[in-house]
Write an enzyme that holds these catalytic residues in place. Structure first.
Site, PDB file in Angstrom:
ATOM      1  N   ARG A  43      14.246  10.385  -3.710  1.00 51.51           N
ATOM      2  CA  ARG A  43      12.978  10.000  -3.081  1.00 51.51           C
ATOM      3  C   ARG A  43      12.803   8.508  -3.279  1.00 51.51           C
ATOM      4  O   ARG A  43      12.718   8.031  -4.404  1.00 51.51           O
ATOM      5  CB  ARG A  43      11.826  10.769  -3.722  1.00 51.51           C
ATOM      6  CG  ARG A  43      10.443  10.442  -3.169  1.00 51.51           C
ATOM      7  CD  ARG A  43       9.425  11.376  -3.812  1.00 51.51           C
ATOM      8  NE  ARG A  43       8.085  11.186  -3.287  1.00 51.51           N
ATOM      9  CZ  ARG A  43       7.190  10.363  -3.823  1.00 51.51           C
ATOM     10  NH1 ARG A  43       7.490   9.645  -4.892  1.00 51.51           N
ATOM     11  NH2 ARG A  43       5.973  10.254  -3.286  1.00 51.51           N
ATOM     12  N   SER A 111       6.781  20.346   2.262  1.00 54.61           N
ATOM     13  CA  SER A 111       5.617  20.265   1.368  1.00 54.61           C
ATOM     14  C   SER A 111       4.433  20.997   1.971  1.00 54.61           C
ATOM     15  O   SER A 111       4.132  20.827   3.156  1.00 54.61           O
ATOM     16  CB  SER A 111       5.207  18.805   1.152  1.00 54.61           C
ATOM     17  OG  SER A 111       6.214  18.098   0.507  1.00 54.61           O
ATOM     18  N   LYS A 140       2.322  10.026  -7.307  1.00 51.84           N
ATOM     19  CA  LYS A 140       2.173  10.002  -5.843  1.00 51.84           C
ATOM     20  C   LYS A 140       0.756   9.537  -5.542  1.00 51.84           C
ATOM     21  O   LYS A 140      -0.213  10.248  -5.813  1.00 51.84           O
ATOM     22  CB  LYS A 140       2.419  11.401  -5.282  1.00 51.84           C
ATOM     23  CG  LYS A 140       2.391  11.478  -3.757  1.00 51.84           C
ATOM     24  CD  LYS A 140       2.717  12.906  -3.323  1.00 51.84           C
ATOM     25  CE  LYS A 140       2.310  13.195  -1.903  1.00 51.84           C
ATOM     26  NZ  LYS A 140       3.253  12.710  -0.918  1.00 51.84           N
TER      27      LYS A 140
HETATM   28  N1  3NM Z   1       4.541  15.304  -4.401  1.00 50.32           N
HETATM   29  P1  3NM Z   1       5.141  13.797 -11.348  1.00 50.32           P
HETATM   30  S1  3NM Z   1       2.946  15.403  -6.361  1.00 50.32           S
HETATM   31  C1  3NM Z   1       6.239  13.638  -5.063  1.00 50.32           C
HETATM   32  O1  3NM Z   1       1.585  17.274  -4.458  1.00 50.32           O
HETATM   33  C2  3NM Z   1       5.029  14.430  -5.321  1.00 50.32           C
HETATM   34  O2  3NM Z   1       3.146  17.204  -2.947  1.00 50.32           O
HETATM   35  C3  3NM Z   1       3.420  15.893  -4.810  1.00 50.32           C
HETATM   36  O3  3NM Z   1       5.472  13.452  -9.825  1.00 50.32           O
HETATM   37  C4  3NM Z   1       2.661  16.855  -4.011  1.00 50.32           C
HETATM   38  O4  3NM Z   1       6.091  14.856 -11.770  1.00 50.32           O
HETATM   39  C5  3NM Z   1       4.270  14.379  -6.473  1.00 50.32           C
HETATM   40  O5  3NM Z   1       5.433  12.487 -12.042  1.00 50.32           O
HETATM   41  C6  3NM Z   1       4.548  13.538  -7.683  1.00 50.32           C
HETATM   42  O6  3NM Z   1       3.690  14.175 -11.432  1.00 50.32           O
HETATM   43  C7  3NM Z   1       5.203  14.310  -8.779  1.00 50.32           C
END
Ligand code: 3NM
Length: 215
Positions: A43, A111, A140
């Site tokens: 990503r 997603s 994010k």
């Molecule tokens: N997508 P971390 S949350 C890339 O809710 C991503 O769809 C999300 O990172 C969604 O593990 C997210 O550091 C970030 O919280 C995930």
């Protein structure tokens, strides 16, 4: 890969971090694979052509470990790098087109952040959904509203395909995600933004029920 094999590969899903200094995506992937990550996603929201060789190198690392490799958003990059699949968001390439470009053997994920999105997403071409944020996350910036473990369970119960929980997951709460029906947990910062990524990745593997050195 059969649906059961794909489901198993979702268990410890590592996503590369594009905004951490001094820790390249390739090194991040090495650490995650060493610990036993079962699927890797590249990503990079500021991808440029100079990054292409790194994507190919990550693809090779994953192939050596027989761990599937998917690319976020960019279906053509996924194809060009020889990735095993692609993960698309709601505003990216529609899943059906992603499937058409990647072919019948590829892994296609999408997603889904809410029940409404689940209802309106074309899941037929998809192998899994990524659903979140399960917990709050700083990684994010444009993440949707946190839906928590109960939201995770609602989406899992309604989804015809396996769900990977994402957002704020770490070794302390991964088990809760599995207990609420997730087939896997996707993580970034609990491995990339900690003092000791190797130990963090090992703790994550343990939380996912992956034994060191096991297949
Ligand atoms: N997508 P971390 S949350 C890339 O809710 C991503 O769809 C999300 O990172 C969604 O593990 C997210 O550091 C970030 O919280 C995930």
């Amino acid at each position: 890969m059969t649906p059961e094999e794909i489901r198993e590969h979702l268990r410890f899903y590592f996503i590369t971090d594009d905004s951490v200094d001094g820790f390249s995506a390739q090194d991040q992937v090495r650490v995650a694979l060493e610990a036993g990550a079962t699927l890797i996603q590249y990503r990079n929201k500021s991808f440029s052509l100079k990054d292409f060789e790194e994507v190919e190198a990550i693809c090779r690392l994953c192939r050596q470990r027989r761990v599937p490799f998917v690319v976020n958003d960019d279906v053509l990059l996924a194809r060009a790098a020889g990735a095993d699949g692609v993960h698309v968001g709601q505003d990216d390439t529609p899943p059906r087109l992603a499937r058409g470009i990647m072919g019948p053997e590829a892994i296609v994920g999408v997603s889904v952040s809410s029940m409404e999105e689940l209802e309106r997403t074309d899941l037929v071409p998809c192998d899994y959904i990524g659903t979140g944020p399960t917990f709050s996350t700083d990684t994010k910036r444009d993440a949707k509203a946190v839906h928590g473990l109960s939201g995770l369970r609602d989406i899992v119960n309604r989804s015809p395909i396996p769900a990977v929980a994402i957002g704020g997951i770490d070794p302390t709460n991964a088990l809760d995600c599995f207990a609420h029906g997730a087939a896997g947990v996707a993580v970034i910062s609990c491995i990339t933004r900690v003092e000791d990524p190797g130990s963090a990745a090992a703790a994550m593997a343990a939380a996912c029920g992956i034994t060191p050195g096991g297949e």
